[in-house]
Design a protein around this motif. Structure first.
Motif, PDB file in Angstrom:
ATOM      1  N   ASP A   1      30.933  48.891  67.842  1.00  0.00           N
ATOM      2  CA  ASP A   1      29.610  48.884  67.216  1.00  0.00           C
ATOM      3  C   ASP A   1      29.805  49.074  65.715  1.00  0.00           C
ATOM      4  O   ASP A   1      30.501  49.999  65.288  1.00  0.00           O
ATOM      5  CB  ASP A   1      28.724  49.979  67.817  1.00  0.00           C
ATOM      6  CG  ASP A   1      28.367  49.665  69.267  1.00  0.00           C
ATOM      7  OD1 ASP A   1      28.586  48.514  69.697  1.00  0.00           O
ATOM      8  OD2 ASP A   1      27.870  50.552  69.965  1.00  0.00           O
TER       9      ASP A   1
ATOM     10  N   ILE B   1      27.299  57.615  70.364  1.00  0.00           N
ATOM     11  CA  ILE B   1      26.470  56.452  70.711  1.00  0.00           C
ATOM     12  C   ILE B   1      26.137  56.650  72.192  1.00  0.00           C
ATOM     13  O   ILE B   1      27.042  56.880  73.006  1.00  0.00           O
ATOM     14  CB  ILE B   1      27.234  55.136  70.474  1.00  0.00           C
ATOM     15  CG1 ILE B   1      27.534  54.989  68.978  1.00  0.00           C
ATOM     16  CG2 ILE B   1      26.446  53.933  70.998  1.00  0.00           C
ATOM     17  CD1 ILE B   1      28.538  53.912  68.647  1.00  0.00           C
TER      18      ILE B   1
ATOM     19  N   SER C   1      24.381  55.368  75.691  1.00  0.00           N
ATOM     20  CA  SER C   1      23.993  54.136  76.380  1.00  0.00           C
ATOM     21  C   SER C   1      23.326  54.469  77.712  1.00  0.00           C
ATOM     22  O   SER C   1      23.912  55.161  78.552  1.00  0.00           O
ATOM     23  CB  SER C   1      25.277  53.316  76.589  1.00  0.00           C
ATOM     24  OG  SER C   1      25.114  52.377  77.607  1.00  0.00           O
TER      25      SER C   1
ATOM     26  N   SER D   1      21.590  52.803  81.091  1.00  0.00           N
ATOM     27  CA  SER D   1      21.563  51.546  81.848  1.00  0.00           C
ATOM     28  C   SER D   1      20.461  51.573  82.896  1.00  0.00           C
ATOM     29  O   SER D   1      20.304  52.569  83.610  1.00  0.00           O
ATOM     30  CB  SER D   1      22.912  51.324  82.551  1.00  0.00           C
ATOM     31  OG  SER D   1      23.927  51.152  81.592  1.00  0.00           O
TER      32      SER D   1
ATOM     33  N   ASN E   1      34.346  54.965  69.358  1.00  0.00           N
ATOM     34  CA  ASN E   1      33.975  53.631  68.886  1.00  0.00           C
ATOM     35  C   ASN E   1      34.874  53.130  67.748  1.00  0.00           C
ATOM     36  O   ASN E   1      34.875  51.942  67.435  1.00  0.00           O
ATOM     37  CB  ASN E   1      32.500  53.642  68.455  1.00  0.00           C
ATOM     38  CG  ASN E   1      31.991  52.296  68.024  1.00  0.00           C
ATOM     39  OD1 ASN E   1      32.111  51.308  68.760  1.00  0.00           O
ATOM     40  ND2 ASN E   1      31.453  52.212  66.822  1.00  0.00           N
TER      41      ASN E   1
ATOM     42  N   ASN F   1      19.778  47.566  78.892  1.00  0.00           N
ATOM     43  CA  ASN F   1      20.599  48.620  78.310  1.00  0.00           C
ATOM     44  C   ASN F   1      19.999  49.079  76.987  1.00  0.00           C
ATOM     45  O   ASN F   1      19.598  48.268  76.162  1.00  0.00           O
ATOM     46  CB  ASN F   1      22.035  48.108  78.095  1.00  0.00           C
ATOM     47  CG  ASN F   1      22.896  49.134  77.392  1.00  0.00           C
ATOM     48  OD1 ASN F   1      23.204  49.007  76.212  1.00  0.00           O
ATOM     49  ND2 ASN F   1      23.277  50.166  78.112  1.00  0.00           N
TER      50      ASN F   1
ATOM     51  N   THR G   1      20.864  51.459  73.691  1.00  0.00           N
ATOM     52  CA  THR G   1      21.850  52.305  73.008  1.00  0.00           C
ATOM     53  C   THR G   1      21.181  53.006  71.846  1.00  0.00           C
ATOM     54  O   THR G   1      20.576  52.382  70.971  1.00  0.00           O
ATOM     55  CB  THR G   1      23.107  51.543  72.519  1.00  0.00           C
ATOM     56  OG1 THR G   1      22.737  50.366  71.853  1.00  0.00           O
ATOM     57  CG2 THR G   1      24.031  51.218  73.658  1.00  0.00           C
TER      58      THR G   1
ATOM     59  N   ARG H   1      21.549  55.260  68.559  1.00  0.00           N
ATOM     60  CA  ARG H   1      22.546  55.415  67.494  1.00  0.00           C
ATOM     61  C   ARG H   1      21.917  56.155  66.323  1.00  0.00           C
ATOM     62  O   ARG H   1      20.699  56.257  66.225  1.00  0.00           O
ATOM     63  CB  ARG H   1      23.003  54.036  67.003  1.00  0.00           C
ATOM     64  CG  ARG H   1      23.533  53.178  68.116  1.00  0.00           C
ATOM     65  CD  ARG H   1      23.449  51.714  67.776  1.00  0.00           C
ATOM     66  NE  ARG H   1      23.674  50.925  68.979  1.00  0.00           N
ATOM     67  CZ  ARG H   1      24.535  49.924  69.064  1.00  0.00           C
ATOM     68  NH1 ARG H   1      25.222  49.552  68.014  1.00  0.00           N
ATOM     69  NH2 ARG H   1      24.678  49.273  70.196  1.00  0.00           N
TER      70      ARG H   1
END
Ligand SMILES: O=C(O)CCC(=O)C(=O)O
Ligand SMILES: [Fe+2]
Length: 115
Positions: A30, A41, A43, A45, A88, A107, A109, A111
């Motif tokens: 990313d 980060i 995530s 789902s 990352n 999804n 994410t 940040r």
């Protein structure tokens, strides 16, 4: 909720929708401009379970200098995955195509962008 769970604040959410197993995302790190490298980060789902692959940056391609095995994670509906720093920076991630996954996957994410 994500802030409470992880102890960090986020100010940017990216949403990806994978219509079926053909939709995928290739190996990358990313790299938004001004992404805070000290923030995880996160995530989340939803929907169709898919595999998430992490590949060590020095174990990719022809000129790899290390032989570190990729890590495969099955991201099921409702799962939360944290990429804590410096994951990352060091590992690339991807969501490969999957012939046996017919359903939609969403999804999110979370940040932190330095503003
Ligand atoms: O869908 C996923 O699990 C990964 C998405 C991703 O890597 C991204 O949007 O940068
Ligand atoms: Fe990504």
């Amino acid at each position: 909720m994500v802030g409470c769970l992880t102890g960090h604040h986020y100010n940017f959410v990216l949403i990806n929708r994978y219509r079926n197993g053909k939709d995928h995302i290739g190996e990358h790190r990313d790299a938004e401009k001004d992404l805070d490298r000290n923030s995880p980060i996160v995530s989340i789902s939803l929907g169709q379970q898919r595999n998430f692959i992490l590949k060590h940056g020095e174990s990719r391609g022809k000129n790899k200098s290390k032989s570190i095995r990729p890590v495969k994670l099955a991201l099921e509906h409702g799962s939360i995955l944290l990429m804590n720093p410096p994951t990352n920076e060091i590992w690339y991630h991807s969501l490969p195509p999957c012939k046996t996954a017919p359903g939609v996957r969403i999804n999110l994410t979370f940040r932190k962008i330095i503003v």
